[in-house]
Scaffold this motif. Structure first.
Motif, PDB file in Angstrom:
ATOM      1  N   ASN A 106       0.827  -1.206   0.000  1.00  0.00           N
ATOM      2  CA  ASN A 106       0.000   0.000   0.000  1.00  0.00           C
ATOM      3  C   ASN A 106       0.863   1.258   0.000  1.00  0.00           C
ATOM      4  O   ASN A 106       1.777   1.394   0.806  1.00  0.00           O
ATOM      5  N   ASP A 107       0.574   2.179  -0.920  1.00  0.00           N
ATOM      6  CA  ASP A 107       1.272   3.464  -1.037  1.00  0.00           C
ATOM      7  C   ASP A 107       2.778   3.315  -1.256  1.00  0.00           C
ATOM      8  O   ASP A 107       3.555   4.155  -0.815  1.00  0.00           O
ATOM      9  N   ARG A 108       3.209   2.286  -1.987  1.00  0.00           N
ATOM     10  CA  ARG A 108       4.636   2.069  -2.239  1.00  0.00           C
ATOM     11  C   ARG A 108       5.012   2.042  -3.718  1.00  0.00           C
ATOM     12  O   ARG A 108       6.178   1.970  -4.047  1.00  0.00           O
ATOM     13  N   ILE A 109       4.055   2.065  -4.615  1.00  0.00           N
ATOM     14  CA  ILE A 109       4.364   1.991  -6.041  1.00  0.00           C
ATOM     15  C   ILE A 109       4.815   3.357  -6.530  1.00  0.00           C
ATOM     16  O   ILE A 109       4.122   4.353  -6.339  1.00  0.00           O
ATOM     17  N   ARG A 110       6.004   3.369  -7.169  1.00  0.00           N
ATOM     18  CA  ARG A 110       6.591   4.629  -7.643  1.00  0.00           C
ATOM     19  C   ARG A 110       6.799   4.673  -9.146  1.00  0.00           C
ATOM     20  O   ARG A 110       7.077   5.724  -9.700  1.00  0.00           O
ATOM     21  N   SER A 111       6.723   3.517  -9.816  1.00  0.00           N
ATOM     22  CA  SER A 111       6.956   3.473 -11.262  1.00  0.00           C
ATOM     23  C   SER A 111       6.174   2.312 -11.862  1.00  0.00           C
ATOM     24  O   SER A 111       5.700   1.437 -11.144  1.00  0.00           O
ATOM     25  N   LEU A 112       6.058   2.318 -13.199  1.00  0.00           N
ATOM     26  CA  LEU A 112       5.311   1.272 -13.912  1.00  0.00           C
ATOM     27  C   LEU A 112       6.043   0.863 -15.180  1.00  0.00           C
ATOM     28  O   LEU A 112       6.722   1.681 -15.794  1.00  0.00           O
ATOM     29  N   LYS A 113       5.843  -0.367 -15.585  1.00  0.00           N
ATOM     30  CA  LYS A 113       6.193  -0.854 -16.914  1.00  0.00           C
ATOM     31  C   LYS A 113       4.966  -1.579 -17.427  1.00  0.00           C
ATOM     32  O   LYS A 113       4.431  -2.448 -16.752  1.00  0.00           O
ATOM     33  N   LEU A 114       4.529  -1.203 -18.625  1.00  0.00           N
ATOM     34  CA  LEU A 114       3.313  -1.780 -19.183  1.00  0.00           C
ATOM     35  C   LEU A 114       3.624  -2.535 -20.457  1.00  0.00           C
ATOM     36  O   LEU A 114       4.384  -2.068 -21.297  1.00  0.00           O
ATOM     37  N   GLY A 115       3.003  -3.683 -20.617  1.00  0.00           N
ATOM     38  CA  GLY A 115       3.098  -4.431 -21.854  1.00  0.00           C
ATOM     39  C   GLY A 115       2.217  -3.823 -22.927  1.00  0.00           C
ATOM     40  O   GLY A 115       1.344  -3.012 -22.659  1.00  0.00           O
ATOM     41  N   SER A 116       2.473  -4.235 -24.147  1.00  0.00           N
ATOM     42  CA  SER A 116       1.693  -3.757 -25.282  1.00  0.00           C
ATOM     43  C   SER A 116       0.214  -4.082 -25.102  1.00  0.00           C
ATOM     44  O   SER A 116      -0.141  -5.157 -24.620  1.00  0.00           O
ATOM     45  N   LYS A 117      -0.620  -3.134 -25.466  1.00  0.00           N
ATOM     46  CA  LYS A 117      -2.085  -3.293 -25.428  1.00  0.00           C
ATOM     47  C   LYS A 117      -2.624  -3.603 -24.036  1.00  0.00           C
ATOM     48  O   LYS A 117      -3.527  -4.413 -23.864  1.00  0.00           O
ATOM     49  N   THR A 118      -2.041  -2.970 -23.020  1.00  0.00           N
ATOM     50  CA  THR A 118      -2.545  -3.125 -21.656  1.00  0.00           C
ATOM     51  C   THR A 118      -2.883  -1.762 -21.076  1.00  0.00           C
ATOM     52  O   THR A 118      -2.243  -0.777 -21.393  1.00  0.00           O
ATOM     53  N   ARG A 119      -3.876  -1.742 -20.231  1.00  0.00           N
ATOM     54  CA  ARG A 119      -4.228  -0.526 -19.491  1.00  0.00           C
ATOM     55  C   ARG A 119      -4.231  -0.866 -18.010  1.00  0.00           C
ATOM     56  O   ARG A 119      -4.808  -1.859 -17.589  1.00  0.00           O
ATOM     57  N   ILE A 120      -3.578  -0.023 -17.233  1.00  0.00           N
ATOM     58  CA  ILE A 120      -3.634  -0.158 -15.784  1.00  0.00           C
ATOM     59  C   ILE A 120      -4.304   1.089 -15.238  1.00  0.00           C
ATOM     60  O   ILE A 120      -3.994   2.208 -15.663  1.00  0.00           O
ATOM     61  N   THR A 121      -5.252   0.888 -14.349  1.00  0.00           N
ATOM     62  CA  THR A 121      -5.898   1.994 -13.660  1.00  0.00           C
ATOM     63  C   THR A 121      -5.494   1.910 -12.203  1.00  0.00           C
ATOM     64  O   THR A 121      -5.694   0.878 -11.553  1.00  0.00           O
ATOM     65  N   LEU A 122      -4.890   2.969 -11.708  1.00  0.00           N
ATOM     66  CA  LEU A 122      -4.447   3.054 -10.323  1.00  0.00           C
ATOM     67  C   LEU A 122      -5.509   3.796  -9.518  1.00  0.00           C
ATOM     68  O   LEU A 122      -6.090   4.765 -10.002  1.00  0.00           O
ATOM     69  N   TYR A 123      -5.721   3.338  -8.285  1.00  0.00           N
ATOM     70  CA  TYR A 123      -6.720   3.953  -7.418  1.00  0.00           C
ATOM     71  C   TYR A 123      -6.068   4.411  -6.113  1.00  0.00           C
ATOM     72  O   TYR A 123      -5.208   3.726  -5.560  1.00  0.00           O
ATOM     73  N   GLU A 124      -6.531   5.522  -5.636  1.00  0.00           N
ATOM     74  CA  GLU A 124      -5.994   6.134  -4.423  1.00  0.00           C
ATOM     75  C   GLU A 124      -6.284   5.296  -3.177  1.00  0.00           C
ATOM     76  O   GLU A 124      -5.470   5.249  -2.257  1.00  0.00           O
ATOM     77  N   HIS A 125      -7.439   4.642  -3.137  1.00  0.00           N
ATOM     78  CA  HIS A 125      -7.847   3.878  -1.957  1.00  0.00           C
ATOM     79  C   HIS A 125      -8.044   2.399  -2.295  1.00  0.00           C
ATOM     80  O   HIS A 125      -8.178   2.028  -3.458  1.00  0.00           O
ATOM     81  N   ALA A 126      -8.090   1.575  -1.260  1.00  0.00           N
ATOM     82  CA  ALA A 126      -8.367   0.148  -1.420  1.00  0.00           C
ATOM     83  C   ALA A 126      -9.754  -0.047  -2.035  1.00  0.00           C
ATOM     84  O   ALA A 126     -10.606   0.855  -1.962  1.00  0.00           O
ATOM     85  N   ASN A 127      -9.955  -1.192  -2.645  1.00  0.00           N
ATOM     86  CA  ASN A 127     -11.236  -1.553  -3.249  1.00  0.00           C
ATOM     87  C   ASN A 127     -11.670  -0.567  -4.340  1.00  0.00           C
ATOM     88  O   ASN A 127     -12.846  -0.270  -4.479  1.00  0.00           O
ATOM     89  N   TYR A 128     -10.680  -0.050  -5.083  1.00  0.00           N
ATOM     90  CA  TYR A 128     -10.907   0.808  -6.257  1.00  0.00           C
ATOM     91  C   TYR A 128     -11.613   2.107  -5.910  1.00  0.00           C
ATOM     92  O   TYR A 128     -12.399   2.621  -6.689  1.00  0.00           O
TER      93      TYR A 128
END
Length: 93
Positions: A15-37
């Protein structure tokens, strides 16, 4: 997943530790501020060809460093080469 339930090798949670991302082709990641989206959200998409196409070396540049509590990943057919949010539109390519 809810990052308050994912554990590091030290026993602490992600929780609250992700600082960077790597995404594969044709992927979408949605990040949420709180637990349970809950709370604010921001999305990033991987585009082009190859294994890791879109890299976000610092979520701090989108004001999201160390504040992600849950996320969703999905496949997209026509990804966009930008950071997607109702609050932010930052070109990453």
């Amino acid at each position: 997943p809810d990052l308050t339930k994912w554990k590091l090798h030290t026993g602490e949670n992600w929780n609250d530790r992700i600082r960077s991302l790597k995404l594969g082709s044709k992927t979408r990641i949605t990040l949420y501020e709180h637990a349970n989206y809950g709370g604010a959200s921001i999305s990033f998409e991987g585009y082009g060809y190859g294994d890791y196409i879109n890299e976000v070396p610092s979520l701090g540049m989108c004001a999201w460093g160390d504040m992600v509590s849950s996320f969703k990943v999905r496949q997209v057919s026509n990804p966009e080469a930008r950071c997607l949010s109702t609050h932010l539109s930052l070109f990453l390519g």
